[in-house]
Write an enzyme that holds these catalytic residues in place. Structure first.
Site, PDB file in Angstrom:
ATOM      1  CG  ASP A  33      -2.091   0.929   1.118  1.00 22.18           C
ATOM      2  OD1 ASP A  33      -1.850   2.135   0.928  1.00 22.18           O
ATOM      3  OD2 ASP A  33      -3.240   0.457   1.194  1.00 22.18           O
ATOM      4  CB  THR A 134     -16.694  -1.019  -8.770  1.00 25.31           C
ATOM      5  OG1 THR A 134     -17.940  -0.337  -8.682  1.00 25.31           O
ATOM      6  CG2 THR A 134     -15.980  -0.463 -10.001  1.00 25.31           C
ATOM      7  CG  ASP A 135     -22.124  -1.881  -8.475  1.00 20.11           C
ATOM      8  OD1 ASP A 135     -21.327  -0.924  -8.346  1.00 20.11           O
ATOM      9  OD2 ASP A 135     -23.187  -1.967  -7.829  1.00 20.11           O
ATOM     10  CD  GLU A 136     -19.446   3.379  -8.760  1.00 16.75           C
ATOM     11  OE1 GLU A 136     -19.139   4.364  -9.435  1.00 16.75           O
ATOM     12  OE2 GLU A 136     -19.441   3.366  -7.520  1.00 16.75           O
ATOM     13  CE1 TYR A 160     -13.164   3.477  -8.442  1.00 15.15           C
ATOM     14  CE2 TYR A 160     -15.562   3.478  -8.655  1.00 15.15           C
ATOM     15  CZ  TYR A 160     -14.398   2.890  -8.174  1.00 15.15           C
ATOM     16  OH  TYR A 160     -14.467   1.724  -7.454  1.00 15.15           O
ATOM     17  CB  SER A 161     -17.197   3.627 -13.450  1.00 16.76           C
ATOM     18  OG  SER A 161     -17.710   4.707 -14.197  1.00 16.76           O
ATOM     19  CE  LYS A 164     -11.712  -0.946  -9.597  1.00 21.26           C
ATOM     20  NZ  LYS A 164     -10.577  -1.433  -8.739  1.00 21.26           N
ATOM     21  CG  ASP A 291     -27.523  15.060  -9.649  1.00 24.37           C
ATOM     22  OD1 ASP A 291     -26.872  14.377  -8.830  1.00 24.37           O
ATOM     23  OD2 ASP A 291     -28.431  14.588 -10.371  1.00 24.37           O
ATOM     24  CG  HIS A 295     -25.677  11.098  -9.589  1.00 28.02           C
ATOM     25  ND1 HIS A 295     -26.297  11.817  -8.603  1.00 28.02           N
ATOM     26  CD2 HIS A 295     -25.301   9.935  -9.017  1.00 28.02           C
ATOM     27  CE1 HIS A 295     -26.286  11.116  -7.487  1.00 28.02           C
ATOM     28  NE2 HIS A 295     -25.700   9.961  -7.721  1.00 28.02           N
TER      29      HIS A 295
HETATM   30  P1  NAD Z   1      -9.923   3.005  -0.387  1.00 32.73           P
HETATM   31  O1  NAD Z   1      -9.795   4.255  -1.190  1.00 32.73           O
HETATM   32  O2  NAD Z   1     -10.444   3.067   1.001  1.00 32.73           O
HETATM   33  O3  NAD Z   1      -8.505   2.287  -0.288  1.00 32.73           O
HETATM   34  C1  NAD Z   1      -7.617   2.183  -1.370  1.00 32.73           C
HETATM   35  C2  NAD Z   1      -6.236   1.820  -0.842  1.00 32.73           C
HETATM   36  O4  NAD Z   1      -5.357   1.727  -1.969  1.00 32.73           O
HETATM   37  C3  NAD Z   1      -5.652   2.861   0.114  1.00 32.73           C
HETATM   38  O5  NAD Z   1      -5.105   2.235   1.252  1.00 32.73           O
HETATM   39  C4  NAD Z   1      -4.571   3.528  -0.716  1.00 32.73           C
HETATM   40  O6  NAD Z   1      -3.466   4.011   0.055  1.00 32.73           O
HETATM   41  C5  NAD Z   1      -4.159   2.411  -1.656  1.00 32.73           C
HETATM   42  N1  NAD Z   1      -3.574   2.932  -2.901  1.00 32.73           N
HETATM   43  C6  NAD Z   1      -4.102   3.902  -3.711  1.00 32.73           C
HETATM   44  N2  NAD Z   1      -3.283   4.115  -4.746  1.00 32.73           N
HETATM   45  C7  NAD Z   1      -2.221   3.264  -4.595  1.00 32.73           C
HETATM   46  C8  NAD Z   1      -1.038   3.020  -5.349  1.00 32.73           C
HETATM   47  N3  NAD Z   1      -0.777   3.708  -6.482  1.00 32.73           N
HETATM   48  N4  NAD Z   1      -0.187   2.072  -4.916  1.00 32.73           N
HETATM   49  C9  NAD Z   1      -0.428   1.392  -3.769  1.00 32.73           C
HETATM   50  N5  NAD Z   1      -1.510   1.592  -3.013  1.00 32.73           N
HETATM   51  C10 NAD Z   1      -2.410   2.519  -3.422  1.00 32.73           C
HETATM   52  O7  NAD Z   1     -10.777   2.036  -1.314  1.00 32.73           O
HETATM   53  P2  NAD Z   1     -11.801   0.883  -0.932  1.00 32.73           P
HETATM   54  O8  NAD Z   1     -13.139   1.480  -0.783  1.00 32.73           O
HETATM   55  O9  NAD Z   1     -11.215   0.052   0.158  1.00 32.73           O
HETATM   56  O10 NAD Z   1     -11.795   0.055  -2.299  1.00 32.73           O
HETATM   57  C11 NAD Z   1     -10.855  -0.997  -2.504  1.00 32.73           C
HETATM   58  C12 NAD Z   1     -11.114  -1.609  -3.880  1.00 32.73           C
HETATM   59  O11 NAD Z   1     -12.429  -2.107  -3.951  1.00 32.73           O
HETATM   60  C13 NAD Z   1     -10.954  -0.619  -5.035  1.00 32.73           C
HETATM   61  O12 NAD Z   1     -10.293  -1.298  -6.086  1.00 32.73           O
HETATM   62  C14 NAD Z   1     -12.376  -0.265  -5.415  1.00 32.73           C
HETATM   63  O13 NAD Z   1     -12.463   0.048  -6.779  1.00 32.73           O
HETATM   64  C15 NAD Z   1     -13.102  -1.557  -5.094  1.00 32.73           C
HETATM   65  N6  NAD Z   1     -14.515  -1.415  -4.715  1.00 32.73           N
HETATM   66  C16 NAD Z   1     -14.890  -0.515  -3.747  1.00 32.73           C
HETATM   67  C17 NAD Z   1     -16.235  -0.418  -3.390  1.00 32.73           C
HETATM   68  C18 NAD Z   1     -16.684   0.538  -2.304  1.00 32.73           C
HETATM   69  O14 NAD Z   1     -17.909   0.707  -2.125  1.00 32.73           O
HETATM   70  N7  NAD Z   1     -15.806   1.150  -1.544  1.00 32.73           N
HETATM   71  C19 NAD Z   1     -17.191  -1.225  -4.022  1.00 32.73           C
HETATM   72  C20 NAD Z   1     -16.769  -2.128  -5.009  1.00 32.73           C
HETATM   73  C21 NAD Z   1     -15.416  -2.220  -5.326  1.00 32.73           C
HETATM   74  P1  TYD Z   2     -20.633   7.453  -2.991  1.00 35.69           P
HETATM   75  O1  TYD Z   2     -20.564   7.009  -1.564  1.00 35.69           O
HETATM   76  O2  TYD Z   2     -19.689   8.528  -3.457  1.00 35.69           O
HETATM   77  O3  TYD Z   2     -20.490   6.125  -3.867  1.00 35.69           O
HETATM   78  P2  TYD Z   2     -20.702   5.917  -5.471  1.00 35.69           P
HETATM   79  O4  TYD Z   2     -20.749   7.218  -6.139  1.00 35.69           O
HETATM   80  O5  TYD Z   2     -19.472   5.141  -5.820  1.00 35.69           O
HETATM   81  O6  TYD Z   2     -21.964   5.119  -5.605  1.00 35.69           O
HETATM   82  O7  TYD Z   2     -22.109   7.951  -3.296  1.00 35.69           O
HETATM   83  C1  TYD Z   2     -23.220   7.095  -3.089  1.00 35.69           C
HETATM   84  C2  TYD Z   2     -24.456   7.823  -3.575  1.00 35.69           C
HETATM   85  O8  TYD Z   2     -24.668   8.959  -2.728  1.00 35.69           O
HETATM   86  C3  TYD Z   2     -24.317   8.381  -4.977  1.00 35.69           C
HETATM   87  O9  TYD Z   2     -25.577   8.278  -5.650  1.00 35.69           O
HETATM   88  C4  TYD Z   2     -23.968   9.845  -4.774  1.00 35.69           C
HETATM   89  C5  TYD Z   2     -24.682  10.181  -3.477  1.00 35.69           C
HETATM   90  N1  TYD Z   2     -24.014  11.223  -2.650  1.00 35.69           N
HETATM   91  C6  TYD Z   2     -24.750  12.334  -2.213  1.00 35.69           C
HETATM   92  O10 TYD Z   2     -25.948  12.476  -2.503  1.00 35.69           O
HETATM   93  N2  TYD Z   2     -24.121  13.270  -1.449  1.00 35.69           N
HETATM   94  C7  TYD Z   2     -22.799  13.170  -1.099  1.00 35.69           C
HETATM   95  O11 TYD Z   2     -22.266  14.090  -0.419  1.00 35.69           O
HETATM   96  C8  TYD Z   2     -22.073  12.013  -1.536  1.00 35.69           C
HETATM   97  C9  TYD Z   2     -20.624  11.853  -1.176  1.00 35.69           C
HETATM   98  C10 TYD Z   2     -22.719  11.064  -2.308  1.00 35.69           C
END
Ligand code: NAD
Ligand code: TYD
Length: 358
Positions: A33, A134-136, A160-161, A164, A291, A295
């Protein structure tokens, strides 16, 4: 498997996976990390100083550093979670997302491939590269459309999506072209302890506790499918140990909710656990703000494949998971203080100052 290399193990989901491996198995975790703004070593709890936990502060775009990590630790599998992970940040600055999520995944794939090529026999056939996505990547669902399956075409909407999706394509290409034994998982929105408070649920909890506005984008009627992070971590461990090479598994909570309903539920829990000093409901702090560009209206996951093939089921309902999450944030003010750095305050200004201006 005895030695698993996990990237992003100091982040939200990665730290939950590391904690589980250390507490519930004999696996040695090599945690790669770079410790970016959202990483927090406190999230690792007792796992941090455990003898089976090896922290390597390495950027996944640094090929030489990754080669050293593979040479020294000789992992039997890779679980790749490191990523830039926040849609709103990707809108303000997409380059970092391409750098880490695309170039970083490419670099990791190349180092893993060279390492795997040198393995022999059982070590080579048992090796896995598990890419966590991710599902995105599937894009925007209409209200009546069926949930995403593993064969839904990719149609990402945000930087982002898109990044990914690009990384998923690279991983599949490395399987097809070079024979690398990969598995991919695509999961819905996670929530739970140790989530950086830029995502919806922790942002709303902490703003409510601070008496700040609760900013809902648009009309608050966008829909997400929510999964408790410990349930995701269990699913990831199951897929890594028992998933079939070359396969994709969707993971979700079967818990579709409108954002407004999630925020109402948070407010209702807080009205019991931490009432506002003025006696009003936390719901009175909700503000509808500009918005998010592009979105996505709705995400929903069909997770019947992982249920059927691997017997996975989530343990938490959204209601029980939300209550646990809120209690965790109330009980861990020192964790919250650590992440409220200057960088976090700058983010709140960048994303919300204009939206919440009177
Ligand atoms: P997060 O942002 O909390 O953590 C990401 C970690 O990756 C951090 O510890 C960061 O320091 C590390 N990192 C970032 N860039 C790096 C680099 N260049 N080299 C080494 N380490 C690096 O993210 P999360 O929410 O824990 O998500 C983890 C994974 O799961 C991601 O790949 C994300 O796309 C996927 N994911 C997340 C969600 C969600 O709802 N959070 C849902 C589905 C999939
Ligand atoms: P988020 O937690 O950023 O996850 P993702 O965009 O990856 O789904 O946002 C979840 C939902 O909440 C998304 O529809 C955007 C909305 N949202 C708000 O309405 N207000 C906020 O301040 C944030 C951060 C998200």
């Amino acid at each position: 498997m005895k030695r698993i290399l996990i990237t992003g193990g100091a982040g939200f989901i990665g730290s939950a996976v590391v904690r589980q491996y250390i507490a519930e198995t004999n696996v040695t975790v090599i945690n790669v990390d770079k410790l970016s703004y959202c990483a927090n070593l406190d999230s690792l709890g007792d796992a941090l100083h455990h003898p089976r936990h090896r922290l390597e502060r390495v950027d996944i775009t640094d090929r030489r550093a990754l080669e050293r990590v593979f040479r020294v630790h000789r992992p039997q599998a890779v679980m790749h979670l490191a990523a830039e992970s926040h849609v709103d940040r990707s809108i303000h600055g997409p380059e970092a997302f391409i750098h880490t999520n695309v170039t970083g995944t490419l670099t990791l794939l190349e180092v893993a491939r060279a390492y795997w090529n040198e393995l022999e026999g059982e070590d080579k056939t048992a090796f896995r590269f598990h890419h966590v996505s991710t599902d995105e990547v599937y894009g925007d669902l209409g209200p009546e459309e069926p949930p995403f399956t593993e064969t839904t075409p990719y149609a990402p909407s945000s930087p982002y999506s898109a990044s990914k999706a690009a990384s998923d394509h690279l991983v599949r290409a490395w399987a097809r072209t070079y024979g690398l034994p990969v598995v991919i998982t695509n999961c819905s929105n996670n929530y739970g302890p140790c989530q950086f408070p830029e995502k919806l649920i922790p942002l709303m909890i902490l703003n409510a506790l601070d008496g700040k506005p609760l900013p809902l984008y648009g009309r608050g009627d966008n829909i997400r499918d929510w999964l408790y992070v410990e349930d995701h971590a269990h699913a990831l461990r199951l897929v890594l140990s028992r998933g079939r090479a070359g396969e994709t598994y969707n993971i979700g909570g079967r818990a579709e909710r409108r954002n407004i309903d999630v925020v109402h539920a948070i407010c209702d829990h807080l009205d019991h656990l931490q009432p506002r000093p003025d006696g009003q409901s936390h719901r009175t702090a909700i503000r509808f703000v500009d918005d998010r560009p592009g979105h996505d209206r709705r995400y929903a996951i069909d997770c019947s494949k992982i249920e059927r093939e691997l017997g996975w089921r989530p343990q938490e309902s959204l209601d029980s998971g939300l209550e646990k999450t809120i209690r965790w944030y109330l009980d861990n003010p020192q964790w919250v203080e650590r992440v409220r750095s200057g960088a976090y305050r700058q983010w709140l200004d960048l994303n919300y100052a204009e939206r919440l201006a009177p």
